[in-house]
Design a protein around this motif. Structure first.
Motif, mmCIF file in Angstrom:
data_model
loop_
_atom_site.group_PDB
_atom_site.id
_atom_site.type_symbol
_atom_site.label_atom_id
_atom_site.label_comp_id
_atom_site.label_asym_id
_atom_site.label_seq_id
_atom_site.Cartn_x
_atom_site.Cartn_y
_atom_site.Cartn_z
ATOM 1 N N LYS A 28 -11.492 6.075 -4.299
ATOM 2 C CA LYS A 28 -10.446 5.460 -4.917
ATOM 3 C C LYS A 28 -10.015 3.995 -4.222
ATOM 4 N N LEU A 29 -10.180 4.033 -2.850
ATOM 5 C CA LEU A 29 -9.847 2.706 -2.077
ATOM 6 C C LEU A 29 -10.761 1.763 -2.183
ATOM 7 N N GLU A 70 -8.817 -3.022 1.755
ATOM 8 C CA GLU A 70 -8.330 -1.893 2.376
ATOM 9 C C GLU A 70 -9.181 -1.184 3.354
ATOM 10 N N ASP A 82 0.953 -1.224 -0.052
ATOM 11 C CA ASP A 82 0.049 0.108 0.061
ATOM 12 C C ASP A 82 0.843 1.143 -0.127
ATOM 13 N N GLY A 83 0.594 2.023 -0.844
ATOM 14 C CA GLY A 83 1.390 3.561 -1.029
ATOM 15 C C GLY A 83 2.512 3.253 -1.880
ATOM 16 N N SER A 84 1.986 2.959 -3.123
ATOM 17 C CA SER A 84 2.916 2.589 -4.175
ATOM 18 C C SER A 84 3.693 3.684 -4.680
ATOM 19 N N SER A 85 3.044 4.976 -4.595
ATOM 20 C CA SER A 85 3.885 5.922 -5.001
ATOM 21 C C SER A 85 5.093 6.328 -4.062
ATOM 22 N N TYR A 114 -0.269 14.096 5.462
ATOM 23 C CA TYR A 114 -0.510 13.047 4.350
ATOM 24 C C TYR A 114 0.596 12.284 3.882
ATOM 25 N N TYR A 142 -10.360 9.596 2.302
ATOM 26 C CA TYR A 142 -10.183 9.641 0.774
ATOM 27 C C TYR A 142 -11.879 9.624 0.334
ATOM 28 N N GLY A 187 0.705 9.698 1.998
ATOM 29 C CA GLY A 187 0.778 8.741 0.321
ATOM 30 C C GLY A 187 0.518 7.331 0.794
ATOM 31 N N CYS A 188 0.628 7.162 1.994
ATOM 32 C CA CYS A 188 0.520 5.623 2.497
ATOM 33 C C CYS A 188 -0.519 5.514 3.627
ATOM 34 N N LEU A 189 -1.941 4.911 3.057
ATOM 35 C CA LEU A 189 -2.874 4.795 3.742
ATOM 36 C C LEU A 189 -2.356 4.124 5.105
ATOM 37 N N ASN A 241 -5.905 14.056 0.739
ATOM 38 C CA ASN A 241 -4.939 14.680 -0.524
ATOM 39 C C ASN A 241 -5.986 16.067 -0.714
ATOM 40 N N TYR A 244 -8.512 10.399 8.897
ATOM 41 C CA TYR A 244 -8.144 10.294 7.326
ATOM 42 C C TYR A 244 -9.221 10.049 6.582
HETATM 43 P P1 FDP Z 1 -1.281 4.079 -3.831
HETATM 44 O O1 FDP Z 1 -2.421 4.092 -4.476
HETATM 45 O O2 FDP Z 1 -0.195 4.923 -3.817
HETATM 46 O O3 FDP Z 1 -1.198 2.605 -3.338
HETATM 47 O O4 FDP Z 1 -3.956 2.516 -1.560
HETATM 48 C C1 FDP Z 1 -4.202 3.459 -2.376
HETATM 49 C C2 FDP Z 1 -3.199 4.818 -1.778
HETATM 50 O O5 FDP Z 1 -1.935 4.841 -2.169
HETATM 51 C C3 FDP Z 1 -3.074 4.934 -0.300
HETATM 52 O O6 FDP Z 1 -2.057 4.229 0.269
HETATM 53 C C4 FDP Z 1 -2.758 6.380 -0.156
HETATM 54 O O7 FDP Z 1 -3.350 7.028 1.022
HETATM 55 C C5 FDP Z 1 -3.662 6.979 -1.567
HETATM 56 O O8 FDP Z 1 -3.934 6.016 -2.372
HETATM 57 C C6 FDP Z 1 -2.926 7.940 -2.519
HETATM 58 O O9 FDP Z 1 -3.582 8.324 -3.196
HETATM 59 P P2 FDP Z 1 -3.403 9.747 -3.933
HETATM 60 O O10 FDP Z 1 -2.118 9.778 -4.636
HETATM 61 O O11 FDP Z 1 -4.755 10.136 -4.878
HETATM 62 O O12 FDP Z 1 -3.553 10.750 -2.825
#
Ligand code: FDP
Length: 336
Positions: A273-274, A279, A118-121, A243, A263, A245-247, A210, A261
Motif C-alpha cells: 500500500k505504501l 513514505e 499521513d494517517g488520513s483515517s 497499530y 505493511y 493507523g498512522c505510519l 493491520n 512495523y
Molecule cells: P492512511 O492511508 O490512512 O493515510 O500512508 C498510509 C497509511 O494511512 C499509514 O499511515 C497507515 O499505517 C496505513 O496507511 C493504514 O492503512 P490501513 O487502514 O490499510 O491499515
C-alpha cells in the motif's frame, strides 16, 4: 554534541557552523518545513471547532478519498515552500503531477517529495497524524527537472524526516549525520531538541501491522506474525501489538523503543500500500541513520530504482534484528 533544549533555529546555526562550505540554503529549507509543521499543528488543534473535518468529495491519484485536512496540509506545505524560494519542484501524495515553483532557480535547487498528512483515517477521530518529507538536490544543467528526474533512489536523499502531530508535535529528521528529534514548545512557538542522536534498539517486543489483512498475506508473512505471538520468554515473545493507523506514529514508537512495523505485500496486491518516494524512502533513511533496517522483504528500500512517482512498495521497518527475522520468514529462510 548540541544540548537538549536547544531550539531548532540555534541547532541549525550550530550545525551549519561545523560545515564551512554550507550555503545556508538547506538550513533555511529545514526551518521552512518546521514552519509548515507549526501551521498544520494550529489547524489540527482547532479542527473540531471549524469546518475542516470530513472529506472534500474528491479522490486523489491513489483512488483514495481526500480529507479536507489532507488538502489543507498540502496547501500549507506548498504555500510555505513557495514563499521560502529554496525548492524548485514539489511532489506529493495529493498531486498527480509534480508542481514547479516558478520563483525558484532552475539550475541548482532542492526537490521536496512529501506526504502532507499521513494517517488520513485518523483525521476525524482525534488520533495521531504525521507529515513525511524527502529532500534531494537537483543540479540539472538547465530548465526544471522532468518528472523522471525526480525518480531517484532513496540513498540519494540529502535529508528526510517527519512531523508527528500527537499529544505534542515532534519534528524528527536526518541530514546524514544522525537522527535528531525536536518537540514544538507552544510557549515559545519554536522546536526544542528533545531527542538528540536517536538510536533504534537492536530488537524490540512490539509489532505494528493491520492484522485484519492476515488472510490476504502470503504464507511467509503469516508465519512470521504467528511466530511473534508464540510464547518464548528468551526472545521476548509474544510481542505486543500496537497499530495506530498512522505510519509516522508507529515508526516514531519503534525509533524510540524498538520493534517492527509491517505493511506487507498481499497475495493479490504484491506491491503493498505504501508509497516509495514520499513514505518508505524518507522513513527508511531516518531509521537506517538511527541504526535500524528497512526493506520490502526482498530488498533494501533505499536501493530501489523508482519507476513511477506514486509507486507502492511493501514495507518492513524498525529494529535491525526484527526486520532481519521478518525478511528470513518472507524469503522462506527462517529456521527456529
Ligand atoms: P492512511 O492511508 O490512512 O493515510 O500512508 C498510509 C497509511 O494511512 C499509514 O499511515 C497507515 O499505517 C496505513 O496507511 C493504514 O492503512 P490501513 O487502514 O490499510 O491499515
Amino acid at each position: 554534541m548540541t544540548r537538549t533544549g536547544t531550539t531548532l533555529a540555534r541547532f541549525i546555526i550550530e550545525t551549519q557552523a561545523r560545515f564551512p562550505a554550507a550555503t545556508g540554503v538547506f538550513s533555511a529549507l529545514l526551518a521552512q518545513i518546521g514552519q509548515a509543521g507549526k501551521q498544520i499543528t494550529l489547524h489540527l488543534r482547532r479542527a473540531g471547532l471549524i469546518n475542516i473535518l470530513g472529506a472534500t468529495g474528491e479522490t486523489n491519484v491513489q483512488g483514495e478519498a481526500v480529507k479536507k485536512l489532507d488538502a489543507l496540509a498540502n496547501e500549507t506545505f506548498i504555500a510555505t515552500l513557495r514563499a521560502g524560494g529554496m525548492v524548485c519542484v514539489l511532489a506529493s501524495e495529493e498531486m498527480e503531477k509534480p508542481m514547479y515553483l516558478s520563483e525558484s532557480g532552475p539550475r541548482s535547487c532542492y526537490v521536496l517529495l512529501f506526504d502532507p498528512l499521513d494517517g488520513s483515517s485518523n483525521t476525524d477521530v482525534n488520533m495521531p497524524l504525521g507529515s513525511i518529507f524527502s529532500i534531494f538536490r537537483y543540479e540539472g544543467k538547465a530548465g526544471q527537472p522532468s518528472e523522471t528526474a525526480l525518480l531517484r533512489k532513496g540513498m540519494e536523499q540529502v535529508a528526510a524526516g517527519y512531523l508527528l502531530y500527537g499529544s505534542s508535535t515532534v519534528l524528527v529528521f536526518t541530514s546524514g549525520q544522525g537522527v535528531h528529534g525536536f518537540t514544538l514548545d507552544p510557549g515559545i512557538g519554536d522546536y526544542r531538541l528533545t531527542h538528540g542522536e536517536i538510536r533504534v534498539p537492536a530488537k524490540g517486543t512490539v509489532y505494528c501491522v493491520n492484522e485484519g489483512n492476515y488472510q490476504k498475506w502470503p504464507a511467509g508473512t503469516r508465519r512470521y506474525v504467528d511466530f511473534l505471538k508464540e510464547r518464548d520468554k528468551a526472545s521476548g515473545r509474544p510481542y505486543t501489538l500496537r497499530y495506530s493507523g498512522c505510519l509516522v506514529a508507529d515508526v516514531h514508537r519503534l525509533l524510540l523503543e524498538g520493534g517492527i512495523y509491517l505493511y506487507p505485500g498481499e497475495t493479490d496486491k504484491p506491491e503493498g500500500k505504501l508509497r516509495l518516494l514520499y513514505e518508505a524512502n524518507p522513513l527508511a533513511l531516518v531509521v537506517e541513520q538511527a541504526g535500524g533496517r528497512a526493506g520490502t522483504g526482498a530488498e533494501r528500500i533505499l536501493t530501489i530504482e523508482p519507476k513511477a512517482l506514486h509507486q507502492r512498495v511493501p514495507l518492513l521497518i524498525g529494529s535491525p534484528e526484527d526486520v532481519a527475522t521478518a525478511e528470513a520468514f518472507i524469503q522462506g529462510k527462517y529456521h527456529s
